[in-house]
Design a protein around this motif. Structure first.
Motif, PDB file in Angstrom:
ATOM      1  N   ASP A  58      -7.315 -13.020  -9.955  1.00 31.12           N
ATOM      2  CA  ASP A  58      -6.106 -13.550  -9.318  1.00 31.12           C
ATOM      3  C   ASP A  58      -5.989 -13.052  -7.883  1.00 31.12           C
ATOM      4  O   ASP A  58      -5.602 -13.796  -6.979  1.00 31.12           O
ATOM      5  CB  ASP A  58      -4.850 -13.147 -10.104  1.00 31.12           C
ATOM      6  N   GLY A  59      -6.328 -11.793  -7.661  1.00 35.33           N
ATOM      7  CA  GLY A  59      -6.249 -11.223  -6.322  1.00 35.33           C
ATOM      8  C   GLY A  59      -7.235 -11.834  -5.354  1.00 35.33           C
ATOM      9  O   GLY A  59      -6.947 -11.982  -4.165  1.00 35.33           O
ATOM     10  N   MET A  60      -8.402 -12.216  -5.857  1.00 35.40           N
ATOM     11  CA  MET A  60      -9.442 -12.780  -4.991  1.00 35.40           C
ATOM     12  C   MET A  60      -9.226 -14.257  -4.702  1.00 35.40           C
ATOM     13  O   MET A  60      -9.793 -14.778  -3.736  1.00 35.40           O
ATOM     14  CB  MET A  60     -10.823 -12.577  -5.620  1.00 35.40           C
ATOM     15  N   ARG A  61      -8.399 -14.900  -5.512  1.00 34.01           N
ATOM     16  CA  ARG A  61      -8.157 -16.333  -5.343  1.00 34.01           C
ATOM     17  C   ARG A  61      -7.655 -16.620  -3.932  1.00 34.01           C
ATOM     18  O   ARG A  61      -6.719 -16.005  -3.462  1.00 34.01           O
ATOM     19  CB  ARG A  61      -7.151 -16.820  -6.375  1.00 34.01           C
ATOM     20  N   GLY A  62      -8.301 -17.519  -3.246  1.00 40.02           N
ATOM     21  CA  GLY A  62      -7.894 -17.901  -1.899  1.00 40.02           C
ATOM     22  C   GLY A  62      -8.598 -17.144  -0.791  1.00 40.02           C
ATOM     23  O   GLY A  62      -8.543 -17.548   0.357  1.00 40.02           O
ATOM     24  N   ALA A  63      -9.249 -16.042  -1.135  1.00 41.51           N
ATOM     25  CA  ALA A  63      -9.952 -15.277  -0.106  1.00 41.51           C
ATOM     26  C   ALA A  63     -11.274 -15.959   0.247  1.00 41.51           C
ATOM     27  O   ALA A  63     -11.929 -16.541  -0.611  1.00 41.51           O
ATOM     28  CB  ALA A  63     -10.224 -13.860  -0.584  1.00 41.51           C
ATOM     29  N   GLY A  64     -11.649 -15.867   1.500  1.00 37.04           N
ATOM     30  CA  GLY A  64     -12.928 -16.400   1.951  1.00 37.04           C
ATOM     31  C   GLY A  64     -13.932 -15.315   2.259  1.00 37.04           C
ATOM     32  O   GLY A  64     -15.133 -15.562   2.339  1.00 37.04           O
ATOM     33  N   VAL A  65     -13.432 -14.082   2.443  1.00 40.42           N
ATOM     34  CA  VAL A  65     -14.282 -12.950   2.795  1.00 40.42           C
ATOM     35  C   VAL A  65     -13.846 -11.734   1.981  1.00 40.42           C
ATOM     36  O   VAL A  65     -12.650 -11.477   1.832  1.00 40.42           O
ATOM     37  CB  VAL A  65     -14.179 -12.618   4.310  1.00 40.42           C
ATOM     38  N   THR A  66     -14.820 -10.994   1.472  1.00 40.01           N
ATOM     39  CA  THR A  66     -14.559  -9.717   0.814  1.00 40.01           C
ATOM     40  C   THR A  66     -15.071  -8.611   1.724  1.00 40.01           C
ATOM     41  O   THR A  66     -16.214  -8.651   2.174  1.00 40.01           O
ATOM     42  CB  THR A  66     -15.262  -9.626  -0.553  1.00 40.01           C
ATOM     43  N   VAL A  67     -14.202  -7.642   1.991  1.00 40.95           N
ATOM     44  CA  VAL A  67     -14.571  -6.458   2.762  1.00 40.95           C
ATOM     45  C   VAL A  67     -14.663  -5.305   1.773  1.00 40.95           C
ATOM     46  O   VAL A  67     -13.672  -4.937   1.149  1.00 40.95           O
ATOM     47  CB  VAL A  67     -13.527  -6.148   3.853  1.00 40.95           C
ATOM     48  N   VAL A  68     -15.872  -4.766   1.600  1.00 42.50           N
ATOM     49  CA  VAL A  68     -16.083  -3.636   0.701  1.00 42.50           C
ATOM     50  C   VAL A  68     -15.967  -2.363   1.535  1.00 42.50           C
ATOM     51  O   VAL A  68     -16.761  -2.139   2.447  1.00 42.50           O
ATOM     52  CB  VAL A  68     -17.457  -3.711   0.010  1.00 42.50           C
ATOM     53  N   LEU A  69     -14.943  -1.568   1.239  1.00 40.38           N
ATOM     54  CA  LEU A  69     -14.704  -0.319   1.957  1.00 40.38           C
ATOM     55  C   LEU A  69     -15.459   0.775   1.219  1.00 40.38           C
ATOM     56  O   LEU A  69     -15.132   1.109   0.078  1.00 40.38           O
ATOM     57  CB  LEU A  69     -13.205  -0.045   2.048  1.00 40.38           C
ATOM     58  N   ILE A  70     -16.484   1.313   1.856  1.00 40.97           N
ATOM     59  CA  ILE A  70     -17.474   2.155   1.183  1.00 40.97           C
ATOM     60  C   ILE A  70     -17.187   3.635   1.384  1.00 40.97           C
ATOM     61  O   ILE A  70     -17.245   4.156   2.495  1.00 40.97           O
ATOM     62  CB  ILE A  70     -18.891   1.834   1.707  1.00 40.97           C
ATOM     63  N   GLY A  71     -16.894   4.297   0.274  1.00 39.75           N
ATOM     64  CA  GLY A  71     -16.741   5.744   0.237  1.00 39.75           C
ATOM     65  C   GLY A  71     -17.925   6.364  -0.487  1.00 39.75           C
ATOM     66  O   GLY A  71     -18.950   5.709  -0.713  1.00 39.75           O
ATOM     67  N   SER A  72     -17.784   7.609  -0.891  1.00 38.69           N
ATOM     68  CA  SER A  72     -18.879   8.349  -1.512  1.00 38.69           C
ATOM     69  C   SER A  72     -19.333   7.776  -2.849  1.00 38.69           C
ATOM     70  O   SER A  72     -20.520   7.806  -3.175  1.00 38.69           O
ATOM     71  CB  SER A  72     -18.468   9.810  -1.724  1.00 38.69           C
ATOM     72  N   GLU A  73     -18.394   7.266  -3.652  1.00 42.20           N
ATOM     73  CA  GLU A  73     -18.727   6.820  -5.005  1.00 42.20           C
ATOM     74  C   GLU A  73     -18.516   5.325  -5.221  1.00 42.20           C
ATOM     75  O   GLU A  73     -18.607   4.849  -6.353  1.00 42.20           O
ATOM     76  CB  GLU A  73     -17.901   7.619  -6.010  1.00 42.20           C
ATOM     77  N   THR A  74     -18.249   4.597  -4.178  1.00 37.09           N
ATOM     78  CA  THR A  74     -17.967   3.161  -4.291  1.00 37.09           C
ATOM     79  C   THR A  74     -19.097   2.433  -5.008  1.00 37.09           C
ATOM     80  O   THR A  74     -18.863   1.557  -5.846  1.00 37.09           O
ATOM     81  CB  THR A  74     -17.735   2.550  -2.896  1.00 37.09           C
ATOM     82  N   TYR A  75     -20.338   2.787  -4.688  1.00 36.17           N
ATOM     83  CA  TYR A  75     -21.509   2.114  -5.247  1.00 36.17           C
ATOM     84  C   TYR A  75     -21.546   2.164  -6.772  1.00 36.17           C
ATOM     85  O   TYR A  75     -22.135   1.288  -7.413  1.00 36.17           O
ATOM     86  CB  TYR A  75     -22.802   2.728  -4.687  1.00 36.17           C
ATOM     87  N   ALA A  76     -20.911   3.172  -7.368  1.00 34.24           N
ATOM     88  CA  ALA A  76     -20.993   3.379  -8.817  1.00 34.24           C
ATOM     89  C   ALA A  76     -19.758   2.914  -9.575  1.00 34.24           C
ATOM     90  O   ALA A  76     -19.692   3.077 -10.791  1.00 34.24           O
ATOM     91  CB  ALA A  76     -21.239   4.864  -9.097  1.00 34.24           C
ATOM     92  N   ARG A  77     -18.787   2.332  -8.895  1.00 30.56           N
ATOM     93  CA  ARG A  77     -17.549   1.927  -9.545  1.00 30.56           C
ATOM     94  C   ARG A  77     -17.715   0.545 -10.179  1.00 30.56           C
ATOM     95  O   ARG A  77     -18.055  -0.431  -9.511  1.00 30.56           O
ATOM     96  CB  ARG A  77     -16.381   1.922  -8.562  1.00 30.56           C
ATOM     97  N   GLU A  78     -17.459   0.484 -11.465  1.00 27.98           N
ATOM     98  CA  GLU A  78     -17.665  -0.750 -12.238  1.00 27.98           C
ATOM     99  C   GLU A  78     -16.924  -1.939 -11.639  1.00 27.98           C
ATOM    100  O   GLU A  78     -17.495  -3.025 -11.493  1.00 27.98           O
ATOM    101  CB  GLU A  78     -17.196  -0.528 -13.677  1.00 27.98           C
ATOM    102  N   TRP A  79     -15.671  -1.768 -11.282  1.00 30.22           N
ATOM    103  CA  TRP A  79     -14.884  -2.919 -10.842  1.00 30.22           C
ATOM    104  C   TRP A  79     -15.195  -3.321  -9.408  1.00 30.22           C
ATOM    105  O   TRP A  79     -15.098  -4.494  -9.056  1.00 30.22           O
ATOM    106  CB  TRP A  79     -13.391  -2.685 -11.094  1.00 30.22           C
ATOM    107  N   VAL A  80     -15.609  -2.382  -8.593  1.00 31.51           N
ATOM    108  CA  VAL A  80     -16.105  -2.751  -7.260  1.00 31.51           C
ATOM    109  C   VAL A  80     -17.379  -3.576  -7.435  1.00 31.51           C
ATOM    110  O   VAL A  80     -17.577  -4.589  -6.760  1.00 31.51           O
ATOM    111  CB  VAL A  80     -16.357  -1.510  -6.379  1.00 31.51           C
ATOM    112  N   GLY A  81     -18.219  -3.166  -8.372  1.00 34.52           N
ATOM    113  CA  GLY A  81     -19.432  -3.940  -8.673  1.00 34.52           C
ATOM    114  C   GLY A  81     -19.094  -5.357  -9.111  1.00 34.52           C
ATOM    115  O   GLY A  81     -19.735  -6.325  -8.688  1.00 34.52           O
ATOM    116  N   TYR A  82     -18.075  -5.485  -9.936  1.00 30.61           N
ATOM    117  CA  TYR A  82     -17.644  -6.814 -10.369  1.00 30.61           C
ATOM    118  C   TYR A  82     -17.189  -7.640  -9.166  1.00 30.61           C
ATOM    119  O   TYR A  82     -17.532  -8.816  -9.030  1.00 30.61           O
ATOM    120  CB  TYR A  82     -16.515  -6.704 -11.406  1.00 30.61           C
ATOM    121  N   GLU A  83     -16.408  -7.019  -8.276  1.00 31.65           N
ATOM    122  CA  GLU A  83     -15.902  -7.738  -7.095  1.00 31.65           C
ATOM    123  C   GLU A  83     -17.049  -8.175  -6.183  1.00 31.65           C
ATOM    124  O   GLU A  83     -17.033  -9.284  -5.641  1.00 31.65           O
ATOM    125  CB  GLU A  83     -14.910  -6.844  -6.333  1.00 31.65           C
ATOM    126  N   ILE A  84     -18.063  -7.327  -6.037  1.00 29.52           N
ATOM    127  CA  ILE A  84     -19.231  -7.681  -5.222  1.00 29.52           C
ATOM    128  C   ILE A  84     -19.972  -8.852  -5.857  1.00 29.52           C
ATOM    129  O   ILE A  84     -20.308  -9.837  -5.189  1.00 29.52           O
ATOM    130  CB  ILE A  84     -20.158  -6.466  -5.047  1.00 29.52           C
TER     131      ILE A  84
END
Length: 165
Positions: A58-84
């Motif tokens: 629902d949150g992504m609906r309507g977005a044209g661009v995703t900006v992934v804000l990368i911290g130390s553990e972002t790469y390993a987060r399940e839901w960030v992975g889903y969003e990517i």
């Protein structure tokens, strides 16, 4: 041109993520969509994976661009992975911004975290190219070193253009 942008980040990095999200440059160049209410996130977590996925979708609906804000553990987060993965599958523009150079709540900076795009593959290149990591397709920047405050608008536009949006 103003773009609808979805910000993906690990909630442990919310302090640094908010520096980017609340920057005047981002506000001039993008309309943020999605959810940022921590209580909604916590409530969805108690209802299980399907509720979290619905909240993200629902949150992504309507977005044209995703900006992934990368911290130390972002790469390993399940839901960030889903969003990517969802952003890629939906042919959205996408970019990453390293945020560990931003001073945290304690005034400290951290070393850059791994590029989460290195952890996902696609066969979109097909044929000769086979499987490739998403980092081959999506650019990453550093908020501090690459002067994100003054350049984020151009980065978002480039990601949208690269995606044909």
């Amino acid at each position: 041109m103003s773009r609808q942008v979805y910000a993906s980040f690990h909630y442990d990095d919310v302090w640094r993520a908010n520096v980017v999200r609340k920057s005047n440059t981002l506000k001039r160049n993008a309309e943020e969509v999605g959810f940022y209410d921590h209580s909604l996130w916590e409530e969805a977590k108690t209802k299980g994976a399907a509720a979290i996925q619905r909240l993200i979708d629902d949150g992504m609906r309507g977005a044209g661009v995703t900006v992934v804000l990368i911290g130390s553990e972002t790469y390993a987060r399940e839901w960030v992975g889903y969003e990517i993965q969802k952003s890629h599958a939906d042919s959205m523009g996408m970019l990453g911004i390293h945020i560990n150079g931003i001073r945290g709540e304690n005034g400290q900076v951290k070393g850059a975290g791994p590029n989460p795009f290195d952890y996902f593959e696609t066969t979109d290149g097909g044929g000769f190219f086979g499987r490739q990591t998403l980092s081959r397709f999506y650019r990453t920047y550093d908020w501090i070193l690459d002067d994100g405050y003054n350049n984020v608008g151009a980065w978002i536009e480039a990601a949208a253009r690269d995606a044909g949006r």
